[in-house]
Design an enzyme around this catalytic site. Structure first.
Site, PDB file in Angstrom:
ATOM      1  N   ASP A 135       0.904  -1.195  -0.043  1.00  0.00           N
ATOM      2  CA  ASP A 135      -0.023  -0.112  -0.165  1.00  0.00           C
ATOM      3  C   ASP A 135       0.935   1.298   0.104  1.00  0.00           C
ATOM      4  O   ASP A 135       1.758   1.290   0.914  1.00  0.00           O
ATOM      5  CB  ASP A 135      -0.823   0.044   1.372  1.00  0.00           C
ATOM      6  CG  ASP A 135      -2.065   0.972   1.197  1.00  0.00           C
ATOM      7  OD1 ASP A 135      -2.395   1.463  -0.217  1.00  0.00           O
ATOM      8  OD2 ASP A 135      -2.580   1.140   2.265  1.00  0.00           O
ATOM      9  N   HIS A 142      -3.857  13.875   0.398  1.00  0.00           N
ATOM     10  CA  HIS A 142      -4.298  13.004   1.530  1.00  0.00           C
ATOM     11  C   HIS A 142      -3.085  13.145   2.747  1.00  0.00           C
ATOM     12  O   HIS A 142      -3.372  13.185   3.759  1.00  0.00           O
ATOM     13  CB  HIS A 142      -4.386  11.676   1.113  1.00  0.00           C
ATOM     14  CG  HIS A 142      -4.500  10.686   2.343  1.00  0.00           C
ATOM     15  ND1 HIS A 142      -5.927  10.808   2.976  1.00  0.00           N
ATOM     16  CD2 HIS A 142      -3.611   9.773   2.669  1.00  0.00           C
ATOM     17  CE1 HIS A 142      -5.552   9.720   3.855  1.00  0.00           C
ATOM     18  NE2 HIS A 142      -4.405   9.151   3.883  1.00  0.00           N
ATOM     19  N   GLU A 210      -8.963   4.208  -2.911  1.00  0.00           N
ATOM     20  CA  GLU A 210      -7.918   3.823  -3.395  1.00  0.00           C
ATOM     21  C   GLU A 210      -8.264   3.066  -4.935  1.00  0.00           C
ATOM     22  O   GLU A 210      -9.069   2.524  -5.038  1.00  0.00           O
ATOM     23  CB  GLU A 210      -6.989   2.868  -2.503  1.00  0.00           C
ATOM     24  CG  GLU A 210      -6.743   3.322  -1.341  1.00  0.00           C
ATOM     25  CD  GLU A 210      -5.533   3.038  -0.437  1.00  0.00           C
ATOM     26  OE1 GLU A 210      -4.893   2.101  -1.060  1.00  0.00           O
ATOM     27  OE2 GLU A 210      -5.522   3.251   0.695  1.00  0.00           O
ATOM     28  N   ASP A 242      -9.503   0.036   1.279  1.00  0.00           N
ATOM     29  CA  ASP A 242      -8.551  -0.152   2.245  1.00  0.00           C
ATOM     30  C   ASP A 242      -9.018   0.209   3.755  1.00  0.00           C
ATOM     31  O   ASP A 242      -8.922   1.294   4.403  1.00  0.00           O
ATOM     32  CB  ASP A 242      -7.241   0.571   2.086  1.00  0.00           C
ATOM     33  CG  ASP A 242      -6.164   0.229   3.097  1.00  0.00           C
ATOM     34  OD1 ASP A 242      -6.258  -1.130   3.429  1.00  0.00           O
ATOM     35  OD2 ASP A 242      -5.115   0.800   3.254  1.00  0.00           O
ATOM     36  N   THR A 358      -4.880   6.558  -0.335  1.00  0.00           N
ATOM     37  CA  THR A 358      -5.951   7.382  -0.210  1.00  0.00           C
ATOM     38  C   THR A 358      -5.895   8.178  -1.168  1.00  0.00           C
ATOM     39  O   THR A 358      -4.988   9.038  -1.330  1.00  0.00           O
ATOM     40  CB  THR A 358      -6.504   7.741   1.089  1.00  0.00           C
ATOM     41  OG1 THR A 358      -6.374   6.824   1.890  1.00  0.00           O
ATOM     42  CG2 THR A 358      -7.663   8.358   0.944  1.00  0.00           C
TER      43      THR A 358
END
Ligand code: CA
Length: 426
Positions: A135, A142, A210, A242, A358
């Site tokens: 990730d 963000h 995402e 997520d 994000t």
């Protein structure tokens, strides 16, 4: 090889509803269980799922060099590992089979019965076996919002952020397809003002808007992937929620980053839209603020214009669209992420999933999490039914949507939808 499957003028003999995400120019790949309880690899045009295993067995893919059982599998890993030439050959062939001018399958009811399924006759599965999931944290908006909330508003970005596509290794065992519910997690939290943690249900469950890309077996251990070759090793993309537990995250994340606050579940849209299908929607991403090290300098249009939306629907309630964002806002593109991921020689395998982090845009309506939309709960969001939300409540459903649109064609991802259930009770 040409991308003839992308021809915007092509029409299909399958009925495609207006504003469908799945015109004949999309041709995504997924895995589903059929009404006969058979698992197969397939594609989708309009509201028809197409059994590629059956299509192959019936001889429609003749001349493409692939093993006989390529599509009779429960994941796309082998197909993806076969490389871009195979993906393109198969996608081009599917486009030709379903072209309105092609009568072969169109006028063969017996074959159509074996190949075509209504969406209510199938159940979508995970499209790949995800060996490794990474990730990233690649949206500047963000990272800035989170930095403002939890650290120093004047120095919201940490010093490394503009130099490194920051990321962490996530958990692949809890990635699940759209439609499956998610349980509210429990864990350790440090209440406001307390010195000792308590154990209990997370009270701050959040979504993260995402997208994720899926790689092929790209490199051997020790071999970096150059930034300008990275896209050759990216098969396609999905929507990615997520799920996050902010109270657990806040207590656990120092010094090694998120752990149980993230690993309880991530939901994905089940159809992988190929990078080839997204080709008409390439755009330039944001210009780097700092001079980048050479291995991260990417040229050309390496971002994609994907409109993103998030709906929140309470139990028995009406949906409210709470966020509208776009993948093109990402500061770091996928090529830079993959180049960085492998610059130390880390190997990447077929079916690996790399999420963007994000995706928040520049305006408050485009923020990609409840944390930002409600600004840590200080500004509750009003829903269409009159209710308010700071974070996600039990039985709320979160739905992500994503689509690309130009004057000629719309190519989309469908939905990534999941409902939050109360904590597990034995
Ligand atoms: Ca995330």
């Amino acid at each position: 090889m040409s991308l003839e499957a992308n021809d915007p003028n092509r029409r299909t003999w399958i009925d495609v509803p207006k504003n469908s995400d799945f015109p004949i120019q999309n041709i995504p790949f997924g895995v589903f269980i059929t009404r006969d309880d058979i698992i197969t690899i397939g594609t989708r045009i309009g509201d028809k799922a197409i059994d590629l295993g059956a299509l192959h067995q019936l001889g429609y893919l003749e001349g493409i060099e692939i093993p006989d059982d390529m599509f009779l599998q429960d994941s796309l890993n082998d197909f993806i590992a076969d490389g871009r030439k195979t993906w393109r050959s198969v996608r081009n062939r599917i486009a030709r089979i379903f072209d309105i001018e092609n009568k072969t399958l169109q006028e063969n009811p017996e074959h159509k019965e074996r190949v075509l399924f209504g969406l209510d006759e199938i159940e979508m599965q995970m499209p790949v076996h995800v060996g490794d999931y990474t990730d990233f944290y690649s949206s500047k908006e963000h990272a800035t919002n989170v930095g403002k909330m939890f650290r120093d508003p004047d120095n919201a970005l940490l010093p490394n952020w503009l130099h490194i596509p920051v990321g962490y290794h996530g958990r692949s065992s809890s990635i699940i397809p759209s439609g499956l519910p998610v349980r509210r997690p429990q864990g350790q939290k440090l209440p406001q003002g307390a010195e000792e943690p308590i154990f209990g249900p997370s009270r701050l469950v959040d979504f993260e808007l995402e997208m994720a890309f899926i790689t092929t077996a790209a490199n051997h251990i020790g071999e970096p992937i150059p930034v300008d070759e990275a896209e050759n090793h990216i098969f396609g993309m999905v929507l990615f929620n997520d799920w996050s537990a902010r109270d657990i995250q806040k207590w656990e994340y120092v010094p090694l980053g998120p752990f149980l606050a993230k690993s309880f579940a991530s939901s994905i849209s089940p159809w992988i839209v190929t990078l080839d299908a997204l080709e008409p929607f390439r755009v330039e991403g944001p210009k780097p603020v700092k001079e980048l090290l050479p291995y991260l300098k990417s040229t050309g249009k390496k971002s994609y214009d994907v409109n993103l939306e998030v709906d929140l629907t309470p139990k028995d309630g009406k949906p409210t669209t709470i966020s509208r964002s776009n993948f093109k806002y990402m500061y770091w593109n996928m090529s830079q992420q993959l180049a960085h991921h492998t610059v130390n020689g880390c190997p990447v395998n077929s079916g690996d999933m790399m999420a963007s982090g994000t995706i928040s845009g520049p305006t408050p309506e485009s923020y990609g999490s409840m944390l930002e939309l409600s600004w840590r709960g200080e500004n509750p969001i009003k829903l269409n039914g009159g209710e308010e939300r700071k974070f996600i409540e039990d039985y709320d459903t979160v739905t992500l949507r994503g689509f690309c649109q130009n004057y000629e064609v719309r190519v989309g991802f469908g939905e990534c939808r999941s409902q939050l259930l109360p904590i597990y009770k034995s």
